[in-house]
Design an enzyme around this catalytic site. Structure first.
Site, PDB file in Angstrom:
ATOM      1  N   MET A 272      53.232  73.050 -37.369  1.00 54.71           N
ATOM      2  CA  MET A 272      51.847  73.228 -37.800  1.00 54.71           C
ATOM      3  C   MET A 272      51.689  74.419 -38.557  1.00 54.71           C
ATOM      4  O   MET A 272      50.441  74.337 -38.827  1.00 54.71           O
ATOM      5  CB  MET A 272      51.497  73.136 -36.465  1.00 54.71           C
ATOM      6  CG  MET A 272      51.861  72.215 -35.210  1.00 54.71           C
ATOM      7  SD  MET A 272      50.143  71.185 -34.299  1.00 54.71           S
ATOM      8  CE  MET A 272      49.823  72.989 -33.302  1.00 54.71           C
TER       9      MET A 272
ATOM     10  N   ALA B 250      50.805  77.968 -40.010  1.00 52.02           N
ATOM     11  CA  ALA B 250      50.082  79.361 -39.437  1.00 52.02           C
ATOM     12  C   ALA B 250      51.565  80.093 -39.084  1.00 52.02           C
ATOM     13  O   ALA B 250      51.617  80.374 -37.773  1.00 52.02           O
ATOM     14  CB  ALA B 250      49.546  78.994 -38.163  1.00 52.02           C
TER      15      ALA B 250
ATOM     16  N   GLY C  22      58.916  83.816 -35.584  1.00 53.64           N
ATOM     17  CA  GLY C  22      59.895  82.734 -34.202  1.00 53.64           C
ATOM     18  C   GLY C  22      59.622  81.730 -35.345  1.00 53.64           C
ATOM     19  O   GLY C  22      60.770  80.872 -35.753  1.00 53.64           O
ATOM     20  N   HIS C  23      58.782  80.766 -36.043  1.00 53.39           N
ATOM     21  CA  HIS C  23      59.094  79.140 -37.009  1.00 53.39           C
ATOM     22  C   HIS C  23      60.278  79.812 -38.193  1.00 53.39           C
ATOM     23  O   HIS C  23      61.211  79.372 -38.257  1.00 53.39           O
ATOM     24  CB  HIS C  23      58.052  79.310 -38.021  1.00 53.39           C
ATOM     25  CG  HIS C  23      56.405  79.145 -37.243  1.00 53.39           C
ATOM     26  ND1 HIS C  23      56.050  79.665 -36.946  1.00 53.39           N
ATOM     27  CD2 HIS C  23      56.810  77.483 -36.346  1.00 53.39           C
ATOM     28  CE1 HIS C  23      54.921  79.547 -36.528  1.00 53.39           C
ATOM     29  NE2 HIS C  23      54.915  77.366 -35.837  1.00 53.39           N
TER      30      HIS C  23
ATOM     31  N   ASP D 277      58.659  76.732 -26.352  1.00 53.96           N
ATOM     32  CA  ASP D 277      57.962  75.618 -25.876  1.00 53.96           C
ATOM     33  C   ASP D 277      58.648  74.506 -24.864  1.00 53.96           C
ATOM     34  O   ASP D 277      59.492  73.583 -25.529  1.00 53.96           O
ATOM     35  CB  ASP D 277      57.354  74.838 -27.558  1.00 53.96           C
ATOM     36  CG  ASP D 277      56.448  75.731 -27.958  1.00 53.96           C
ATOM     37  OD1 ASP D 277      55.353  75.651 -27.466  1.00 53.96           O
ATOM     38  OD2 ASP D 277      56.570  75.990 -29.387  1.00 53.96           O
TER      39      ASP D 277
ATOM     40  N   SER E 173      53.391  83.774 -31.608  1.00 48.10           N
ATOM     41  CA  SER E 173      52.279  82.656 -31.363  1.00 48.10           C
ATOM     42  C   SER E 173      51.778  82.317 -32.668  1.00 48.10           C
ATOM     43  O   SER E 173      50.907  83.752 -32.918  1.00 48.10           O
ATOM     44  CB  SER E 173      51.978  81.992 -30.449  1.00 48.10           C
ATOM     45  OG  SER E 173      51.065  80.976 -30.007  1.00 48.10           O
TER      46      SER E 173
HETATM   47  O1  PAF Z   1      55.368  72.808 -32.081  1.00 42.07           O
HETATM   48  C1  PAF Z   1      54.911  72.925 -32.706  1.00 42.07           C
HETATM   49  O2  PAF Z   1      54.087  73.639 -33.913  1.00 42.07           O
HETATM   50  C2  PAF Z   1      54.620  71.426 -32.446  1.00 42.07           C
HETATM   51  O3  PAF Z   1      54.016  70.941 -31.120  1.00 42.07           O
HETATM   52  C3  PAF Z   1      55.372  70.145 -32.936  1.00 42.07           C
HETATM   53  C4  PAF Z   1      56.352  70.152 -32.833  1.00 42.07           C
HETATM   54  C5  PAF Z   1      55.225  70.751 -34.761  1.00 42.07           C
HETATM   55  C6  PAF Z   1      54.629  69.000 -33.624  1.00 42.07           C
HETATM   56  O4  PAF Z   1      53.411  68.853 -34.178  1.00 42.07           O
END
Ligand code: PAF
Length: 294
Positions: free
Chosen positions: A44, A46, A50-51, A164, A199
């Site tokens: 999503m 930002a 972690g991403h 998550d 996060s």
């Molecule tokens: O983990 C997230 O950022 C969101 O829940 C996802 C998997 C991109 C779905 O919108």
């Protein structure tokens, strides 16, 4: 415009951004025609380290990594932070480019949810507990958008973060149940030096709250050690809750020990188990989880 250097030639490469399903499919078809495997990293935005760990995990196993950025309204309740959720596409694109992503898919919300959109994907059971019990629309929103992204990109693998954990189980269950041939890879949680799980919502913490936040992970660790030593689970949870309140967390949605596959409550030590927590600190809702070593 986001640039990265070509590893081989030392020249700047622009990260392509596609904004429609048709353009995404054309870009991926070209990669497929060249025999490339496709990894998908749904986000999503930002973005933080972690991403980027998800992007790097994809890049290390897949030929082409497609990251998606979409703040998905379906997974927020009306009282949650959809409007204020941090958005920074230019910054995200620069980070993705640097981490090695090949394509950014940032679709228009109107194409994802056109007028009259009326289909939802519900994964029952796994979503009745933990975050699902406190965020009633959350997992159907996640399952719906993730299914759409999977069908739009048709990747070989998709990458999600361990922070998550419940979301990973939900996504694994939906691909299994709907026969979607995509491997779901869970990538370990990335933490700050003091243990706080990264996060996008950490941005909501004031300096004072930021000093309290790592006590969540510290408490989970203490609980894991205690349970591993054979201490009673119910008593360990009660001690953990008291420690979190004492540390200054405003409220606790849950602090629970659950089976890592089914999320059923685990009441006796010695079984495979994981500790899950969701707490409120100022404007932020923080979640974390930890395996109890066997
Ligand atoms: O983990 C997230 O950022 C969101 O829940 C996802 C998997 C991109 C779905 O919108």
């Amino acid at each position: 415009m986001s640039l990265r250097m070509s590893a081989k030639k030392g020249e700047a490469i622009e990260l392509p951004i596609v904004r429609s399903i048709a353009d995404l499919r054309s870009a991926i078809a070209l990669r497929r025609a060249a025999g490339e495997s496709i990894g998908l990293v749904p986000t999503m935005g930002a973005l933080h380290e972690g991403h980027l760990a998800l992007v790097r995990a994809s890049c290390s196993g897949m030929d082409c990594t497609v990251a998606t950025v979409l703040v998905n309204p379906l997974q927020f309740s009306p009282d949650e932070d959809f409007e204020s959720y941090p958005r920074n596409e230019a910054g995200d694109a620069a980070m993705l480019s640097e981490a090695g992503a090949d394509l950014l898919y940032a679709p228009a919300i109107e194409e994802i949810y056109p007028e009259g959109f009326s289909t939802k994907v519900e994964v029952t059971g796994l979503t009745d507990v933990l975050c699902g019990a406190f965020r009633p629309v959350h997992f159907s929103g996640v399952a719906t958008v993730v299914t759409k992204l999977f069908l739009q990109a048709l990747p070989d693998a998709a990458f999600f973060g361990e922070k998550d954990y419940q979301q990973v189980l939900v996504v694994r269950r939906l691909v299994r149940d709907l026969d979607i041939p995509i491997h779901i890879e869970m990538v370990p949680t990335v933490r700050e030096a003091d243990g706080l799980a990264l996060s996008s919502r950490n941005a909501y913490l004031t300096a004072e709250e930021r000093a309290v936040a790592p006590k969540l992970y510290a408490t989970l660790n203490e609980m894991a050690m205690a349970i591993r030593k054979g201490n009673a689970i119910a008593e360990t949870i009660a001690i953990g809750e008291a420690a979190l309140r004492e540390a200054g967390f405003r409220s606790i949605d849950y602090l629970d020990v659950r089976d890592p596959e089914t999320l059923a409550r685990v009441e006796v030590s010695g079984r495979p188990a994981r500790i899950f927590a969701a707490v409120h600190l100022g404007k932020a809702r923080l979640i974390d989880n930890l395996a109890i070593p066997g």
